[in-house]
Design an enzyme around this catalytic site. Structure first.
Site, PDB file in Angstrom:
ATOM      1  N   GLY A  66      -6.770  -3.899   3.037  1.00 46.31           N
ATOM      2  CA  GLY A  66      -5.402  -4.085   3.515  1.00 46.31           C
ATOM      3  C   GLY A  66      -4.910  -2.860   4.257  1.00 46.31           C
ATOM      4  O   GLY A  66      -3.726  -2.536   4.220  1.00 46.31           O
ATOM      5  N   THR A  69      -1.981  -2.467   7.918  1.00 47.89           N
ATOM      6  CA  THR A  69      -0.516  -2.445   7.992  1.00 47.89           C
ATOM      7  C   THR A  69       0.084  -1.878   6.707  1.00 47.89           C
ATOM      8  O   THR A  69      -0.612  -1.697   5.707  1.00 47.89           O
ATOM      9  CB  THR A  69       0.038  -3.878   8.192  1.00 47.89           C
ATOM     10  OG1 THR A  69      -0.370  -4.694   7.069  1.00 47.89           O
ATOM     11  CG2 THR A  69      -0.453  -4.494   9.481  1.00 47.89           C
ATOM     12  N   ARG A  91      -8.654  -9.130   6.938  1.00 47.82           N
ATOM     13  CA  ARG A  91      -9.141 -10.305   7.657  1.00 47.82           C
ATOM     14  C   ARG A  91      -8.922 -10.195   9.164  1.00 47.82           C
ATOM     15  O   ARG A  91      -9.702 -10.733   9.947  1.00 47.82           O
ATOM     16  CB  ARG A  91      -8.439 -11.561   7.135  1.00 47.82           C
ATOM     17  CG  ARG A  91      -8.883 -11.985   5.727  1.00 47.82           C
ATOM     18  CD  ARG A  91      -8.096 -13.194   5.261  1.00 47.82           C
ATOM     19  NE  ARG A  91      -6.685 -12.895   5.103  1.00 47.82           N
ATOM     20  CZ  ARG A  91      -5.731 -13.811   4.966  1.00 47.82           C
ATOM     21  NH1 ARG A  91      -6.042 -15.099   5.027  1.00 47.82           N
ATOM     22  NH2 ARG A  91      -4.478 -13.455   4.800  1.00 47.82           N
ATOM     23  N   ARG A 119     -11.156 -12.335  -0.817  1.00 53.67           N
ATOM     24  CA  ARG A 119     -11.251 -13.518  -1.679  1.00 53.67           C
ATOM     25  C   ARG A 119     -12.669 -14.079  -1.739  1.00 53.67           C
ATOM     26  O   ARG A 119     -12.985 -14.883  -2.622  1.00 53.67           O
ATOM     27  CB  ARG A 119     -10.304 -14.611  -1.167  1.00 53.67           C
ATOM     28  CG  ARG A 119      -8.840 -14.212  -1.114  1.00 53.67           C
ATOM     29  CD  ARG A 119      -8.015 -15.255  -0.403  1.00 53.67           C
ATOM     30  NE  ARG A 119      -8.453 -15.433   0.993  1.00 53.67           N
ATOM     31  CZ  ARG A 119      -7.902 -16.297   1.838  1.00 53.67           C
ATOM     32  NH1 ARG A 119      -6.916 -17.079   1.446  1.00 53.67           N
ATOM     33  NH2 ARG A 119      -8.346 -16.386   3.082  1.00 53.67           N
ATOM     34  N   TYR A 199       6.550  -5.068 -12.681  1.00 52.82           N
ATOM     35  CA  TYR A 199       6.655  -6.372 -13.329  1.00 52.82           C
ATOM     36  C   TYR A 199       5.313  -6.891 -13.833  1.00 52.82           C
ATOM     37  O   TYR A 199       5.244  -7.946 -14.449  1.00 52.82           O
ATOM     38  CB  TYR A 199       7.370  -7.399 -12.452  1.00 52.82           C
ATOM     39  CG  TYR A 199       6.765  -7.710 -11.098  1.00 52.82           C
ATOM     40  CD1 TYR A 199       5.491  -8.244 -10.966  1.00 52.82           C
ATOM     41  CD2 TYR A 199       7.523  -7.532  -9.940  1.00 52.82           C
ATOM     42  CE1 TYR A 199       4.959  -8.562  -9.733  1.00 52.82           C
ATOM     43  CE2 TYR A 199       7.001  -7.843  -8.685  1.00 52.82           C
ATOM     44  CZ  TYR A 199       5.719  -8.368  -8.589  1.00 52.82           C
ATOM     45  OH  TYR A 199       5.206  -8.695  -7.356  1.00 52.82           O
TER      46      TYR A 199
END
Length: 222
Positions: A66, A69, A91, A119, A199
Site C-alpha cells: 500500500g 498513496t 494493485r 489478497r 478499535y
C-alpha cells in the site's frame, strides 16, 4: 465531622487535578496526560522532521505494501530520506510508478514499484520473487495495505466482510508468511510492522469487518 471535612478536601483536590489534566481513552485502557502548557515545554520546541539521524537506514531494504498513496507513501518517503532502498507494492502499478519516481526525485534514493494483490497468495509470491531478485531480502517489512468502509453491521453482506478481511488480515498474513519463511531459510533477521487501530481492541460499530481484521493482525504479531 472530621471525616466529612477530609472527604470534601479530597473531592476539591481531585476536581482541581482533573481540571488541569486531559483524559483520553484507547481501547479499554485509560491514559492521562499533563497540561501541555507547562513551562518545561518551552525547552522542547516542536519538531516536524523525522527523529532518526540521517543515514539510519543506509544499505537497508524496506518493503511497504500500500505504498503508493497515503500513510504508505509517507512512510516510504521517510525511510527513503533516511537512506533505505524502498520497494512499494499495491494493485495499481501506474500509481506506484508515479509515487516511486516522485520519492526518488525528492530523496535521491531508488524506489522500486512492484504490482501485488495482497489478497492473492500467488500474486504475493510473484511480488516477493521480484523483490528478492531486484534488491534482495528486506530488512524492514511494513504491512500497510488496508481497506475499510462505513456500514451498519446489520447491512453488511458476506462479500463486504470478505473484501476487508482478505486485504487487512489475510493480506498481512500472506506477506508475513512468505517473506518470513524466506528469511528463516536465509538465516536473516528483519523488522516487521503492521498498521492497526484503537478499535481493534475496543471494537466499534460501523467498521466491524475492519475492527475484527485488525484484531486478528494484532494477534498475529503478538
Amino acid at each position: 465531622m472530621v471525616l466529612w471535612s477530609r472527604l470534601t478536601c479530597s473531592y476539591k483536590s481531585l476536581r482541581t487535578c482533573a481540571s488541569n489534566a486531559r483524559f483520553f481513552g484507547t481501547g479499554t485502557k485509560a491514559l492521562w496526560q499533563k497540561n501541555p502548557s507547562l513551562s518545561q515545554a518551552g525547552f522542547f520546541p516542536l519538531s516536524e522532521g523525522v527523529m532518526l539521524p540521517a543515514g539510519t537506514f543506509k544499505n537497508k531494504v524496506a518493503f511497504i505494501t500500500g505504498g503508493g498513496t497515503g500513510l504508505g507513501k509517507g512512510m516510504t518517503t521517510a525511510l527513503s530520506a533516511l537512506g533505505a532502498e524502498c520497494v512499494i507494492a499495491s494493485r495499481k502499478l501506474d500509481v506506484l510508478k508515479q509515487t516511486a519516481e516522485e520519492i526518488s526525485h525528492q530523496t535521491g534514493n531508488k524506489v522500486h514499484a512492484v504490482q501485488c494483490d495482497v489478497r492473492d497468495p500467488v500474486s504475493v509470491k510473484a511480488a516477493v520473487d521480484h523483490l528478492v531478485t531486484d534488491v534482495g531480502l528486506p530488512d524492514v517489512v511494513i504491512n500497510n495495505a488496508a481497506g475499510n468502509f462505513i456500514s451498519p453491521s446489520e447491512k453488511l453482506s458476506a462479500n463486504a466482510w470478505r473484501t476487508i478481511t482478505d486485504i487487512v488480515l489475510n493480506g498481512t498474513a500472506y506477506i508475513t508468511l512468505d517473506i518470513g519463511k524466506r528469511l528463516i531459510k536465509a538465516e536473516k533477521g528483519a523488522a516487521f510492522l503492521a498498521i492497526t487501530t484503537i478499535y481493534a481492541e475496543s471494537g466499534s460499530g460501523f467498521v466491524v469487518p475492519s475492527a475484527s481484521a485488525k484484531a486478528g493482525v494484532e494477534a498475529l504479531f503478538k
